[in-house]
Design an enzyme around this catalytic site. Structure first.
Site, PDB file in Angstrom:
ATOM      1  N   CYS A 178      22.925-107.528 -23.293  1.00 27.07           N
ATOM      2  CA  CYS A 178      22.370-108.788 -23.835  1.00 27.07           C
ATOM      3  C   CYS A 178      23.149-109.259 -25.058  1.00 27.07           C
ATOM      4  CB  CYS A 178      20.882-108.651 -24.152  1.00 27.07           C
ATOM      5  SG  CYS A 178      19.891-108.294 -22.727  1.00 27.07           S
TER       6      CYS A 178
ATOM      7  N   ASP B 163      15.636-109.670 -37.137  1.00 31.33           N
ATOM      8  CA  ASP B 163      15.415-109.054 -35.834  1.00 31.33           C
ATOM      9  C   ASP B 163      15.521-107.540 -36.041  1.00 31.33           C
ATOM     10  OD1 ASP B 163      15.567-107.922 -33.362  1.00 31.33           O
ATOM     11  OD2 ASP B 163      17.328-109.039 -32.691  1.00 31.33           O
TER      12      ASP B 163
ATOM     13  N   LYS C  43      10.675 -99.882 -27.885  1.00 29.00           N
ATOM     14  CA  LYS C  43      11.873 -99.232 -28.443  1.00 29.00           C
ATOM     15  C   LYS C  43      11.517 -98.247 -29.552  1.00 29.00           C
ATOM     16  CE  LYS C  43      14.821-103.259 -27.760  1.00 29.00           C
ATOM     17  NZ  LYS C  43      15.753-102.951 -26.678  1.00 29.00           N
TER      18      LYS C  43
ATOM     19  N   GLN D  83      16.059-103.055 -33.071  1.00 33.35           N
ATOM     20  CA  GLN D  83      16.726-101.744 -33.098  1.00 33.35           C
ATOM     21  C   GLN D  83      16.336-100.956 -34.344  1.00 33.35           C
ATOM     22  OE1 GLN D  83      18.493-100.090 -30.868  1.00 33.35           O
ATOM     23  NE2 GLN D  83      18.236-101.798 -29.449  1.00 33.35           N
TER      24      GLN D  83
ATOM     25  N   HIS E 125      21.856-110.039 -30.617  1.00 33.10           N
ATOM     26  CA  HIS E 125      21.329-109.901 -29.254  1.00 33.10           C
ATOM     27  C   HIS E 125      20.954-111.301 -28.767  1.00 33.10           C
ATOM     28  CE1 HIS E 125      18.182-108.868 -26.266  1.00 33.10           C
ATOM     29  NE2 HIS E 125      18.713-107.659 -26.215  1.00 33.10           N
TER      30      HIS E 125
HETATM   31  N1  PMP Z   1      17.070-107.611 -30.571  1.00 35.93           N
HETATM   32  C1  PMP Z   1      17.768-106.498 -30.418  1.00 35.93           C
HETATM   33  C2  PMP Z   1      18.757-106.096 -31.478  1.00 35.93           C
HETATM   34  C3  PMP Z   1      17.571-105.702 -29.291  1.00 35.93           C
HETATM   35  O1  PMP Z   1      18.273-104.576 -29.137  1.00 35.93           O
HETATM   36  C4  PMP Z   1      16.633-106.118 -28.315  1.00 35.93           C
HETATM   37  C5  PMP Z   1      16.407-105.313 -27.047  1.00 35.93           C
HETATM   38  N2  PMP Z   1      17.565-104.814 -26.461  1.00 35.93           N
HETATM   39  C6  PMP Z   1      15.912-107.292 -28.546  1.00 35.93           C
HETATM   40  C7  PMP Z   1      16.158-108.016 -29.678  1.00 35.93           C
HETATM   41  C8  PMP Z   1      14.905-107.799 -27.566  1.00 35.93           C
HETATM   42  O2  PMP Z   1      13.870-106.895 -27.368  1.00 35.93           O
HETATM   43  P1  PMP Z   1      12.861-107.129 -26.176  1.00 35.93           P
HETATM   44  O3  PMP Z   1      13.674-107.170 -24.922  1.00 35.93           O
HETATM   45  O4  PMP Z   1      11.956-105.961 -26.227  1.00 35.93           O
HETATM   46  O5  PMP Z   1      12.162-108.408 -26.446  1.00 35.93           O
END
Ligand code: PMP
Length: 404
Positions: free
Chosen positions: A362, A196, A222, A199, A119
């Site tokens: 993203c 990270d 999430k 998810q 991401h």
């Molecule tokens: N890493 C992953 C794998 C994600 O799916 C996301 C959110 N789509 C993020 C990081 C970032 O999360 P946030 O926008 O809540 O900071």
């Protein structure tokens, strides 16, 4: 069925306007159970004040509730010590905290290893720090089936690698990455390991001790919690070793006109007034998840994946990104439909009361790898049902008819 009992705990689905809503955008944000709404409401109604400061009953009550959320989060992650839990704004801020502070000690010739499925939140911070400090960012390639290509690990993970930062689960491909294989090899080379788990946090149990990562990040919104709060886990010695990320109130020990010293962790990394009610809400969300029991939770999600995957793959003109087999894969399905733009598909589905997401999610470089600019993504969690996927597939067929 697990989903019926669970769905009842989410007030949003009882709203007449949301009747029969197939909410399939959970990889972006999940809905909130009553327990979370009540915890936030209780905080504001009965015990809200700024934390860590007031020597009066209300502030002490707020501080106790806030710190209790740290206890719950430590349990959720199997962290050894409470001080290893830092509350941030979201996973993005947690990952920036690590990238922006740790990169200060990297230099030209050093390498940071990411993967092609990252991401932007775990890509752009390292990319930009690489430009600032002169180190190289490399991307572990994917197999044609959208899994990390472990055969290439020796080529990419070398004595030059100082940081390995990987997503535990892709928000596009649904791939669950092989951290158990990669982390010991990164450790053997002395590289810092960052996970990270944005998810993963709502799909599988996390155990930072078994994983043996240095840092792990996730977001509240999430995992059935509020937006505005995230978590950074860090091993005590690693956190103590990092310089502060943001300066200001709450993170200092002593301030003189010309210099300052820093508070101990976790306060060192929680500058300013935190998201008090949101942190308390996150505690309630993580308790909610743990109360369901991970075994049932994972069995149910796996059933959904095993149901949806072959049905989606059988749709004519549908091209699915990511693994075509259910092993090490979560219920996140990004796909294209020949002749139908993802945005058009989303709006046809919206008319049928099915919420999905269209775009690059993203992950622009990942989409570019597949020579596409956008996909439609349907992502499920424990309150979804097989019927949600039946309706999704009927909706796709309808869009195909409309646009052919
Ligand atoms: N890493 C992953 C794998 C994600 O799916 C996301 C959110 N789509 C993020 C990081 C970032 O999360 P946030 O926008 O809540 O900071």
């Amino acid at each position: 069925m697990l989903s019926d009992n669970i769905r009842r705990q989410f007030p949003v689905f009882a709203e007449p306007v949301n009747k029969n809503l197939a909410f399939l955008d959970n990889a972006a944000s999940t809905q909130k159970p009553a327990a979370v709404l009540e915890a936030i409401d209780r905080c504001y109604r009965t015990s809200y004040a700024n934390v860590h400061r007031g020597i009066y009953r209300l502030s002490e009550a707020a501080t106790t509730a806030y710190e209790n959320a740290r206890v719950i989060t430590a349990r959720f992650l199997q962290a050894r010590q409470l001080e290893e839990i830092i509350f941030t704004r979201n996973a993005t801020e947690a990952l920036n905290l690590v990238a922006q502070t740790y990169s200060q000690r990297l230099k030209p010739g050093d390498e940071v290893l990411l993967s092609q499925l990252e991401h932007h939140a775990n890509l752009v911070p390292w990319q930009q720090m690489g430009k600032r400090y002169g180190f190289t960012v490399r991307f572990l390639p994917l197999t044609p089936d959208g899994r990390l290509d472990l055969d290439k690990l020796d080529e990419y993970l070398t004595t030059k690698t100082k940081v390995v930062a990987l997503s535990a689960m892709s928000n596009v491909l649904g791939t669950v990455t092989e951290l158990k294989v990669i982390i010991p090899r990164a450790r053997a080379l002395g590289a810092l390991v960052v996970v990270d788990a944005a998810q993963m946090a709502s799909h599988r149990p996390l155990d930072v001790q078994t994983l043996d990562c240095d840092f792990l990040a996730f977001s509240g919104h999430k995992v059935f919690g509020p937006s505005g709060v995230g978590v950074l886990y860090g091993k005590r010695a690693r956190l103590e070793d990092l310089p502060p990320f943001q300066y200001g109130g709450s993170m200092i020990n002593e301030v003189q006109w010309d210099d300052s010293t820093w508070a101990d962790i976790p306060a060192k990394f929680e500058a300013g007034t935190p998201a008090i009610a949101e942190v308390i809400g996150l505690g309630a969300a993580l308790e909610f998840v743990m109360s369901l029991g991970w075994q049932d939770y994972m069995t149910y999600e796996d059933e959904l994946t095993r149901y949806a995957l072959p049905k989606l793959l059988a749709v004519t003109g549908l091209h699915l990104l990511g693994p075509s087999t259910p092993q090490n894969r979560g219920p996140v399905f990004a796909f294209t439909i020949a002749g139908v733009h993802p945005h058009d598909l989303s709006s046809v589905l919206d008319d049928l009361n099915i919420a999905v997401r269209s775009g690059h999610h993203c992950a622009q470089p990942l989409h570019r790898l597949y020579n596409i600019s956008a996909t439609t993504r349907a992502s499920a969690t424990i309150y979804n049902s097989k019927e949600d996927f039946d309706r999704l597939i009927e909706g796709i067929e309808k869009a195909k008819r409309l646009f052919s």
